[in-house]
Design an enzyme around this catalytic site. Structure first.
Site, PDB file in Angstrom:
ATOM      1  N   SER A  15      19.362   6.075 -12.071  1.00 52.01           N
ATOM      2  CA  SER A  15      18.070   5.891 -12.743  1.00 52.01           C
ATOM      3  C   SER A  15      17.033   6.857 -12.182  1.00 52.01           C
ATOM      4  CB  SER A  15      17.565   4.461 -12.561  1.00 52.01           C
ATOM      5  OG  SER A  15      18.483   3.534 -13.074  1.00 52.01           O
ATOM      6  N   ARG A  38       9.148   4.703  -8.304  1.00 55.82           N
ATOM      7  CA  ARG A  38       9.570   3.297  -8.366  1.00 55.82           C
ATOM      8  C   ARG A  38       8.736   2.513  -9.384  1.00 55.82           C
ATOM      9  NH1 ARG A  38      13.356   0.377  -5.980  1.00 55.82           N
ATOM     10  NH2 ARG A  38      13.932   2.183  -4.732  1.00 55.82           N
ATOM     11  N   HIS A  41      10.338   3.375 -12.573  1.00 59.83           N
ATOM     12  CA  HIS A  41      11.652   2.719 -12.599  1.00 59.83           C
ATOM     13  C   HIS A  41      11.522   1.247 -13.005  1.00 59.83           C
ATOM     14  CE1 HIS A  41      14.942   0.526 -10.373  1.00 59.83           C
ATOM     15  NE2 HIS A  41      15.655   1.379 -11.050  1.00 59.83           N
TER      16      HIS A  41
END
Lengths: 209, 209
Positions: A15, A38, A41
């Site tokens: 990812s 993040r 994500h």
């Protein structure tokens, strides 16, 4: 339907590769990069490339707080539940949320304020370094700004990512203007998931140091 | 800085007013409207106006499941923590997440699969009506599609809103194509917050009936 076979332990790495690829050559300061990535994500929302604000040395200050064994205070049990407990414990940190305390509900009701605001007053009594992660209630940020101005509570770092439509944008501007070390998602976006993602990114960075 | 004074108990109502105003005249089927609006409320992301898919009668089917006292199964503790427990209890429902069970971790490791996938197998053994809310792991949706195809587990409704970059889009297409009653955020977006928001919206709708 083309399902890509990725081993369970490799899904997160894959990812992050895709996110890096789509960010292309966009520049992000090295120490901020894992945090921005993040947030993307956890939301699949590339707006977090644009809207994250870091006060000077915010990441360095966060790492020093973690090194000192700080307490993460969240304004929702959802954010608390999203923080990696093993990572906290590796660094001698802990995390709390006061929102569900019956005493907080009582105090808030008496004062005609929100539980989030009463939770900030409770956090001010911890008497130890705090990283305050606000992913929901702008009223928590507004109360924090009162404390900062009056010198009654100064977290080591504030993660200011409440989400929504009423006083959210304003509370973030006030937080940035207060001069406290902070990481903020400017605008309306944010949330408990974003708050937890930033806490985890900071903790994982320490693992890699 | 212009802070709007809104009483704590009125903040949510005011937020929904602002969302309705910004949606303007955009048409949303009446029974889907509170769900779309709560997803926008929890993310400040108007993409949820565009990307939410409802299978035929999805809302009606969800309400029937709630009326029967179903169990909400989530694929993260974060989503579980975001579901309103008082609302669950008003309707005789409950909610569980198997992700942190040591037994699930063990099963997943043995099978070389994810804990999310093993959690679906665990949910299949509940033997009662289930609303499965997936806000994180496409592997959970893929495993659900196996069960649906093989007739070994058929939730009353699937909330398919995993977020991310690896097999997320594909898992949602497969879910929709399976013909199971579902509410899906098409594309990459979703999350534990969105999963919890949809569960809560469905429960609150029942309060208003």
């Amino acid at each position: 339907m083309n399902i890509e076979y990725v081993k369970p332990q490799d899904i997160e790495r894959r990812s992050f590769e895709i996110i890096a690829q789509e960010l292309g050559g966009r520049e992000i300061p090295e120490e901020q990069r894992p945090i921005v990535m993040r947030c993307i994500h956890t939301s699949a929302d590339f707006d977090y490339y644009e809207n994250l604000y870091f006060s000077p040395d915010a990441v360095k200050i966060a790492h020093a707080a973690i090194k000192s064994g700080c307490t993460f205070v969240t304004d929702t049990n959802m954010a608390l539940s999203g923080i990696n407990k093993a990572a906290l414990s590796r660094h001698g940190c802990d995390a709390v949320c006061f929102m569900a305390d019956p005493e907080i509900a009582e105090t808030a009701k008496r004062a005609g304020t929100t539980r989030a605001s009463a939770s900030v007053d409770r956090a001010a009594m911890l008497g130890k370094p705090v990283i305050f992660a606000c992913g929901n209630a702008p009223t928590a940020l507004l109360r924090l700004c009162d404390h900062i101005r009056e010198g009654t509570f100064r977290p080591a770092l504030v993660i200011g990512v409440p989400v929504g439509f009423v006083n959210v944008v304003q509370s973030k501007v006030l937080l940035i203007d207060s001069g406290i070390p902070c990481i903020v998602a400017r605008g309306r976006k944010g949330g408990s998931n974003i708050a937890a993602a930033i806490c985890n990114a900071l903790l994982y960075q320490m693992d890699a140091l």
